[in-house]
Design a protein around this motif. Structure first.
Motif, PDB file in Angstrom:
ATOM      1  N   THR A   1      -6.571   1.277   6.502  1.00 32.44           N
ATOM      2  CA  THR A   1      -7.194   0.359   7.432  1.00 32.44           C
ATOM      3  C   THR A   1      -8.028  -0.600   6.597  1.00 32.44           C
ATOM      4  O   THR A   1      -8.359  -0.305   5.447  1.00 32.44           O
ATOM      5  N   ALA A   2      -8.355  -1.764   7.143  1.00 37.86           N
ATOM      6  CA  ALA A   2      -9.032  -2.783   6.344  1.00 37.86           C
ATOM      7  C   ALA A   2      -9.871  -3.676   7.243  1.00 37.86           C
ATOM      8  O   ALA A   2      -9.627  -3.800   8.447  1.00 37.86           O
ATOM      9  N   ALA A   3     -10.880  -4.321   6.638  1.00 31.21           N
ATOM     10  CA  ALA A   3     -11.758  -5.230   7.373  1.00 31.21           C
ATOM     11  C   ALA A   3     -12.436  -6.171   6.394  1.00 31.21           C
ATOM     12  O   ALA A   3     -12.556  -5.867   5.198  1.00 31.21           O
ATOM     13  N   ILE A   4     -12.867  -7.317   6.896  1.00 29.68           N
ATOM     14  CA  ILE A   4     -13.693  -8.206   6.092  1.00 29.68           C
ATOM     15  C   ILE A   4     -15.029  -7.511   5.855  1.00 29.68           C
ATOM     16  O   ILE A   4     -15.579  -6.876   6.758  1.00 29.68           O
ATOM     17  N   ASP A   5     -15.551  -7.603   4.648  1.00 30.86           N
ATOM     18  CA  ASP A   5     -16.809  -6.953   4.289  1.00 30.86           C
ATOM     19  C   ASP A   5     -17.982  -7.826   4.722  1.00 30.86           C
ATOM     20  O   ASP A   5     -18.272  -8.853   4.098  1.00 30.86           O
ATOM     21  N   ASN A   6     -18.627  -7.416   5.807  1.00 21.80           N
ATOM     22  CA  ASN A   6     -19.777  -8.152   6.334  1.00 21.80           C
ATOM     23  C   ASN A   6     -21.102  -7.504   5.971  1.00 21.80           C
ATOM     24  O   ASN A   6     -22.135  -7.820   6.565  1.00 21.80           O
ATOM     25  N   SER A   7     -21.100  -6.598   5.013  1.00 19.75           N
ATOM     26  CA  SER A   7     -22.323  -5.866   4.672  1.00 19.75           C
ATOM     27  C   SER A   7     -23.390  -6.774   4.086  1.00 19.75           C
ATOM     28  O   SER A   7     -24.581  -6.462   4.141  1.00 19.75           O
ATOM     29  N   ASN A   8     -22.971  -7.906   3.502  1.00 15.83           N
ATOM     30  CA  ASN A   8     -23.932  -8.851   2.946  1.00 15.83           C
ATOM     31  C   ASN A   8     -23.862 -10.184   3.678  1.00 15.83           C
ATOM     32  O   ASN A   8     -24.001 -11.248   3.086  1.00 15.83           O
ATOM     33  N   ALA A   9     -23.660 -10.105   4.983  1.00 19.22           N
ATOM     34  CA  ALA A   9     -23.470 -11.313   5.778  1.00 19.22           C
ATOM     35  C   ALA A   9     -24.688 -12.227   5.759  1.00 19.22           C
ATOM     36  O   ALA A   9     -24.579 -13.444   5.933  1.00 19.22           O
TER      37      ALA A   9
ATOM     38  N   ILE B   1     -17.218 -16.052  -5.543  1.00 18.03           N
ATOM     39  CA  ILE B   1     -15.945 -15.462  -5.965  1.00 18.03           C
ATOM     40  C   ILE B   1     -14.878 -15.652  -4.899  1.00 18.03           C
ATOM     41  O   ILE B   1     -13.727 -15.941  -5.195  1.00 18.03           O
ATOM     42  N   GLY B   2     -15.244 -15.472  -3.637  1.00 19.42           N
ATOM     43  CA  GLY B   2     -14.284 -15.569  -2.558  1.00 19.42           C
ATOM     44  C   GLY B   2     -14.716 -14.718  -1.378  1.00 19.42           C
ATOM     45  O   GLY B   2     -15.874 -14.323  -1.259  1.00 19.42           O
ATOM     46  N   THR B   3     -13.760 -14.425  -0.503  1.00 21.45           N
ATOM     47  CA  THR B   3     -14.038 -13.606   0.673  1.00 21.45           C
ATOM     48  C   THR B   3     -13.919 -12.135   0.309  1.00 21.45           C
ATOM     49  O   THR B   3     -12.893 -11.712  -0.227  1.00 21.45           O
ATOM     50  N   PRO B   4     -14.953 -11.321   0.601  1.00 17.08           N
ATOM     51  CA  PRO B   4     -14.863  -9.893   0.275  1.00 17.08           C
ATOM     52  C   PRO B   4     -14.213  -9.097   1.409  1.00 17.08           C
ATOM     53  O   PRO B   4     -14.478  -9.330   2.588  1.00 17.08           O
ATOM     54  N   TYR B   5     -13.360  -8.161   1.043  1.00 15.80           N
ATOM     55  CA  TYR B   5     -12.719  -7.266   1.998  1.00 15.80           C
ATOM     56  C   TYR B   5     -12.962  -5.823   1.566  1.00 15.80           C
ATOM     57  O   TYR B   5     -13.123  -5.532   0.379  1.00 15.80           O
ATOM     58  N   LEU B   6     -12.970  -4.923   2.548  1.00 15.12           N
ATOM     59  CA  LEU B   6     -12.998  -3.497   2.273  1.00 15.12           C
ATOM     60  C   LEU B   6     -11.672  -2.897   2.718  1.00 15.12           C
ATOM     61  O   LEU B   6     -11.240  -3.088   3.862  1.00 15.12           O
ATOM     62  N   ILE B   7     -11.024  -2.183   1.811  1.00 17.58           N
ATOM     63  CA  ILE B   7      -9.764  -1.509   2.092  1.00 17.58           C
ATOM     64  C   ILE B   7     -10.017  -0.009   2.036  1.00 17.58           C
ATOM     65  O   ILE B   7     -10.593   0.497   1.072  1.00 17.58           O
ATOM     66  N   TYR B   8      -9.612   0.708   3.076  1.00 15.42           N
ATOM     67  CA  TYR B   8      -9.792   2.159   3.145  1.00 15.42           C
ATOM     68  C   TYR B   8      -8.411   2.812   3.071  1.00 15.42           C
ATOM     69  O   TYR B   8      -7.516   2.457   3.834  1.00 15.42           O
TER      70      TYR B   8
ATOM     71  N   TRP C   1     -12.109   0.584  -1.249  1.00 11.94           N
ATOM     72  CA  TRP C   1     -11.898  -0.434  -2.271  1.00 11.94           C
ATOM     73  C   TRP C   1     -12.531  -1.738  -1.808  1.00 11.94           C
ATOM     74  O   TRP C   1     -12.470  -2.077  -0.620  1.00 11.94           O
ATOM     75  N   GLN C   2     -13.091  -2.480  -2.727  1.00 11.45           N
ATOM     76  CA  GLN C   2     -13.590  -3.815  -2.413  1.00 11.45           C
ATOM     77  C   GLN C   2     -12.762  -4.819  -3.198  1.00 11.45           C
ATOM     78  O   GLN C   2     -12.474  -4.630  -4.385  1.00 11.45           O
ATOM     79  N   ILE C   3     -12.345  -5.860  -2.514  1.00 11.94           N
ATOM     80  CA  ILE C   3     -11.554  -6.901  -3.161  1.00 11.94           C
ATOM     81  C   ILE C   3     -12.078  -8.265  -2.719  1.00 11.94           C
ATOM     82  O   ILE C   3     -12.414  -8.460  -1.557  1.00 11.94           O
ATOM     83  N   TRP C   4     -12.238  -9.153  -3.696  1.00 11.72           N
ATOM     84  CA  TRP C   4     -12.675 -10.519  -3.411  1.00 11.72           C
ATOM     85  C   TRP C   4     -11.459 -11.429  -3.531  1.00 11.72           C
ATOM     86  O   TRP C   4     -10.821 -11.520  -4.579  1.00 11.72           O
ATOM     87  N   VAL C   5     -11.125 -12.115  -2.436  1.00 11.42           N
ATOM     88  CA  VAL C   5      -9.953 -12.983  -2.407  1.00 11.42           C
ATOM     89  C   VAL C   5     -10.421 -14.422  -2.542  1.00 11.42           C
ATOM     90  O   VAL C   5     -11.223 -14.891  -1.725  1.00 11.42           O
ATOM     91  N   PRO C   6      -9.950 -15.147  -3.549  1.00 10.76           N
ATOM     92  CA  PRO C   6     -10.377 -16.541  -3.759  1.00 10.76           C
ATOM     93  C   PRO C   6     -10.106 -17.408  -2.551  1.00 10.76           C
ATOM     94  O   PRO C   6      -9.124 -17.198  -1.813  1.00 10.76           O
ATOM     95  N   PHE C   7     -10.951 -18.394  -2.329  1.00  8.73           N
ATOM     96  CA  PHE C   7     -10.737 -19.337  -1.243  1.00  8.73           C
ATOM     97  C   PHE C   7      -9.509 -20.182  -1.531  1.00  8.73           C
ATOM     98  O   PHE C   7      -9.198 -20.487  -2.689  1.00  8.73           O
ATOM     99  N   VAL C   8      -8.800 -20.537  -0.492  1.00  9.59           N
ATOM    100  CA  VAL C   8      -7.598 -21.369  -0.645  1.00  9.59           C
ATOM    101  C   VAL C   8      -8.010 -22.794  -0.970  1.00  9.59           C
ATOM    102  O   VAL C   8      -8.894 -23.339  -0.335  1.00  9.59           O
TER     103      VAL C   8
END
Length: 390
Positions: free
Chosen positions: A350-358, A365-372, A383-390
């Motif tokens: 399951t996965a979601a955008i990481d809003n812990s530091n909203a 770096i980009g948009t942070p996501y949390l992957i479970y 897992w935390q992954i930062w996806v670069p902005f388009v």
């Protein structure tokens, strides 16, 4: 609604088989790898952003003593279900540590082919959870007990009412508005439950020729089921009808279909199978039917689970890795990251955008996501992954 822990998908539903033997066969069949699909074009492209992708495993949740088969996010919590029917709750924020011995919601240690609904409150994690219903409900069973038309043949010499699943419940899905719960089973049926009173309002019997392993629903009312019979079936209601009928059959996979996921708008369907490929299906203009757009390749063993968040597709495999794919504006896909660390096949995601530091400034770096991810190694990894902005 809650979470139902389920075993690995069965390859064959034998109406008179021994349950233990069936479980052993399902273990081997669902994680075994089969040849890829040579005639389906690849949608992979080399990512120009690959070097800019930052990812790491920020937490490993230990506590389960059996295989982790299901994960879901609800509110501030992550819920995990294991093969021994144990249900645990975790904070979805990795920094909130807790004692793994105090996070058990349920430990019924049974496989009774039923669905349990748990009341989730907004209080502390250590609260006592209450099972508010078991499906089918007692009222559902009693009201259909005395009429012969309510019975279906489930084995050579056995019948039961149509509201019952008679084998492992393999997958659950909620409608977009939460009004309906869809359940799929190794018994080759899927059922629809009304969440306002938990009544079973429909059962599609013999929906497939083999065990159903996955089910998803779209916002426009279609239901997709994936099966060990290698087929994906699309179900919908015709105008004026109260029951679902078969709309389309998607037959590109040459091995058991283990996982399905839909894009947020329902226009793209992703399917994963033992052929190591993720097929991308897109709705054709005008007809609304799904057609093959191509395949995502990279995993070296069977695809066991899929999850979609924003424009990312996450895939878990028997090769013990999680791959993160990104859909481009040109409908091609880039593999942004390969997450390695599990010691067993990855069975659920399951996965979601990481809003812990909203409240903080946007990360450069980009948009942070949390992957479970949950695995047959009994661990859940975050897992935390930062996806670069388009």
């Amino acid at each position: 609604m809650g979470i139902h822990p389920f075993p690995l998908p069965s390859h064959t539903y034998d109406q008179d088989s021994n349950n233990d033997l069936s479980s052993d066969l399902s273990m081997n069949s669902s994680i075994s790898s089969q040849p890829s699909l040579p005639l389906v074009p690849s949608l992979n492209k080399l990512s120009q952003q690959q070097s800019n992708i930052h990812h790491l495993c920020i937490s490993t949740l230990k506590g389960h003593s059996s295989y982790v088969f299901s994960l879901t996010l609800a509110g501030k919590h992550l819920y995990s279900g294991s093969s021994d029917s144990e249900l645990r709750i975790w904070s979805r924020t990795p920094s909130d540590h807790h004692n793994a011995n105090e996070n058990i919601v349920s430990s019924c240690k049974s496989a009774d082919h039923k669905i349990r609904v748990w009341k989730i409150g907004n209080t502390t994690q250590s609260q006592t959870y209450k099972c508010v219903s078991t499906l089918p409900t007692l009222n559902d069973r009693v009201t259909r007990l005395f009429l012969a038309k309510n019975y279906v043949q489930v084995r050579r010499h056995k019948k039961c009412t149509w509201v019952h699943h008679v084998d492992t419940v393999s997958a659950l899905a909620l409608s977009k508005d939460g009004s309906f719960l869809y359940s799929a089973s190794w018994d080759r049926t899927f059922k629809i439950w009304r969440t306002s009173d938990f009544k079973c309002i429909e059962s599609v019997w013999n929906a497939h020729d083999d065990a159903i392993n996955a089910i998803v629903s779209s916002s426009d009312g279609f239901i997709y089921t994936g099966s060990a019979d290698r087929k994906i079936k699309v179900w919908g209601k015709k105008e004026g009808d109260s029951k679902h009928t078969l709309v389309d059959t998607l037959e590109e996979h040459k091995s058991a279909v283990n996982a399905l996921a839909l894009s947020s708008d329902g226009s793209v369907l992703y399917s994963g199978a033992c052929d190591r490929s993720i097929i991308v299906w897109e709705k054709t203009v005008g007809s609304g039917h799904m057609a093959v757009a191509g395949a995502l390749r990279g995993h070296t063993k069977a695809i066991l689970c899929l999850a979609v968040v924003s424009d990312l597709v996450c895939s878990g495999s028997a090769d013990k890795t999680v791959r993160i794919w990104r859909r481009g504006n040109d409908k091609s896909y880039s593999c942004l990251a390969v997450l390695e660390g599990h010691k067993g096949p990855v069975k659920c995601l399951t996965a979601a955008i990481d809003n812990s530091n909203a409240d903080n400034n946007v990360s450069p770096i980009g948009t942070p996501y949390l992957i479970y991810s949950g695995s047959l190694d009994c661990d859940v990894k975050i897992w935390q992954i930062w996806v670069p902005f388009v």
